[in-house]
Design a protein around this motif. Structure first.
Motif, PDB file in Angstrom:
ATOM      1  N   ILE A  64      -2.996   5.619   7.370  1.00  8.14           N
ATOM      2  CA  ILE A  64      -2.311   4.373   7.739  1.00  8.14           C
ATOM      3  C   ILE A  64      -1.436   3.885   6.593  1.00  8.14           C
ATOM      4  N   VAL A  65      -1.962   3.937   5.375  1.00  7.20           N
ATOM      5  CA  VAL A  65      -1.196   3.496   4.209  1.00  7.20           C
ATOM      6  C   VAL A  65       0.080   4.319   4.066  1.00  7.20           C
TER       7      VAL A  65
ATOM      8  N   GLN B   8       1.671   5.982   6.317  1.00 12.41           N
ATOM      9  CA  GLN B   8       2.568   5.676   7.434  1.00 12.41           C
ATOM     10  C   GLN B   8       3.318   4.366   7.173  1.00 12.41           C
ATOM     11  N   ARG B   9       2.603   3.359   6.695  1.00 17.76           N
ATOM     12  CA  ARG B   9       3.237   2.068   6.388  1.00 17.76           C
ATOM     13  C   ARG B   9       4.264   2.220   5.270  1.00 17.76           C
ATOM     14  N   ILE B  10       3.922   2.986   4.239  1.00 11.70           N
ATOM     15  CA  ILE B  10       4.861   3.191   3.134  1.00 11.70           C
ATOM     16  C   ILE B  10       6.130   3.851   3.650  1.00 11.70           C
ATOM     17  N   THR B  11       5.974   4.869   4.485  1.00 10.02           N
ATOM     18  CA  THR B  11       7.132   5.565   5.044  1.00 10.02           C
ATOM     19  C   THR B  11       8.029   4.622   5.828  1.00 10.02           C
ATOM     20  N   SER B  12       7.426   3.716   6.584  1.00  7.20           N
ATOM     21  CA  SER B  12       8.237   2.844   7.441  1.00  7.20           C
ATOM     22  C   SER B  12       8.707   1.558   6.764  1.00  7.20           C
ATOM     23  N   MET B  13       8.015   1.094   5.703  1.00  5.49           N
ATOM     24  CA  MET B  13       8.336  -0.226   5.163  1.00  5.49           C
ATOM     25  C   MET B  13       8.626  -0.287   3.670  1.00  5.49           C
ATOM     26  N   ARG B  14       8.289   0.733   2.928  1.00  3.40           N
ATOM     27  CA  ARG B  14       8.358   0.629   1.472  1.00  3.40           C
ATOM     28  C   ARG B  14       9.208   1.731   0.850  1.00  3.40           C
TER      29      ARG B  14
ATOM     30  N   ASP C   7       8.747   5.722  -3.637  1.00  2.73           N
ATOM     31  CA  ASP C   7       7.993   5.727  -4.901  1.00  2.73           C
ATOM     32  C   ASP C   7       6.561   5.235  -4.715  1.00  2.73           C
ATOM     33  N   MET C   8       6.338   4.415  -3.705  1.00  6.68           N
ATOM     34  CA  MET C   8       5.005   3.867  -3.471  1.00  6.68           C
ATOM     35  C   MET C   8       4.029   4.933  -2.981  1.00  6.68           C
ATOM     36  N   GLU C   9       4.530   6.039  -2.458  1.00  6.78           N
ATOM     37  CA  GLU C   9       3.639   7.143  -2.071  1.00  6.78           C
ATOM     38  C   GLU C   9       2.894   7.663  -3.299  1.00  6.78           C
ATOM     39  N   ARG C  10       3.600   7.753  -4.416  1.00  5.10           N
ATOM     40  CA  ARG C  10       2.980   8.212  -5.664  1.00  5.10           C
ATOM     41  C   ARG C  10       1.899   7.224  -6.129  1.00  5.10           C
ATOM     42  N   VAL C  11       2.183   5.938  -6.014  1.00  2.00           N
ATOM     43  CA  VAL C  11       1.207   4.910  -6.407  1.00  2.00           C
ATOM     44  C   VAL C  11      -0.026   4.991  -5.507  1.00  2.00           C
TER      45      VAL C  11
END
Length: 145
Positions: A106-107, A109-115, A118-122
């Motif tokens: 879920i996280v 997926q949310r990063i892909t759609s909203m962020r 770079d947040m994928e690495r975090v």
């Protein structure tokens, strides 16, 4: 009371606070601070290094002041990945640690759609660190999206 809300990016930490904090409480959220310190039209999740540096300084000052008032109000602090030193400080302050984690899928997926990507690495760092540490609190799902 001090509530330290932790979890990966896009987990729902701000939503958890919105559901629990009262108007008289203090909320220390780097995203909100960054937004407050940048001009109109800046992205909601601003990752500009200069803006973040300024916001981090404001966040540290806010934390230092807010913990002086824990006898009169609740403080909600978002700290995605507190290190051992920060955790020791929170323990001394008798903080309640709240982990918000709806799950890696879920996280991401949310990063892909909203962020920012770079947040994928975090998020990956958060999940890798979480596996190495003893569980400090029961994970809590965020709101339904």
């Amino acid at each position: 009371m001090l509530f330290v809300v932790t979890g990966p990016p896009a987990a729902g930490k701000s939503s958890w606070i919105d559901a629990h904090a009262k108007p008289q409480d203090v909320v220390i959220d780097l995203d909100r601070i960054t937004s407050a310190l940048t001009g109109p039209g800046a992205p909601q999740w601003n990752q500009n290094p200069t803006h973040l540096r300024i916001a981090h300084r404001a966040r540290y000052a806010a934390i230092d002041e807010a913990v002086q008032h824990l006898d009169r109000l609740d403080v909600y602090l978002i700290h995605t990945m507190p290190n051992a030193r920060a955790m020791a400080k929170y323990k001394r302050l008798q903080a309640r640690i709240v982990v918000v984690d709806p799950g890696r899928d879920i996280v991401m997926q949310r990063i892909t759609s909203m962020r920012s990507p770079d947040m994928e690495r975090v998020a990956t760092r958060w999940y890798n660190a979480r596996r190495r540490l003893p569980q400090q609190a029961m994970p809590q799902a965020s709101r339904s999206w």
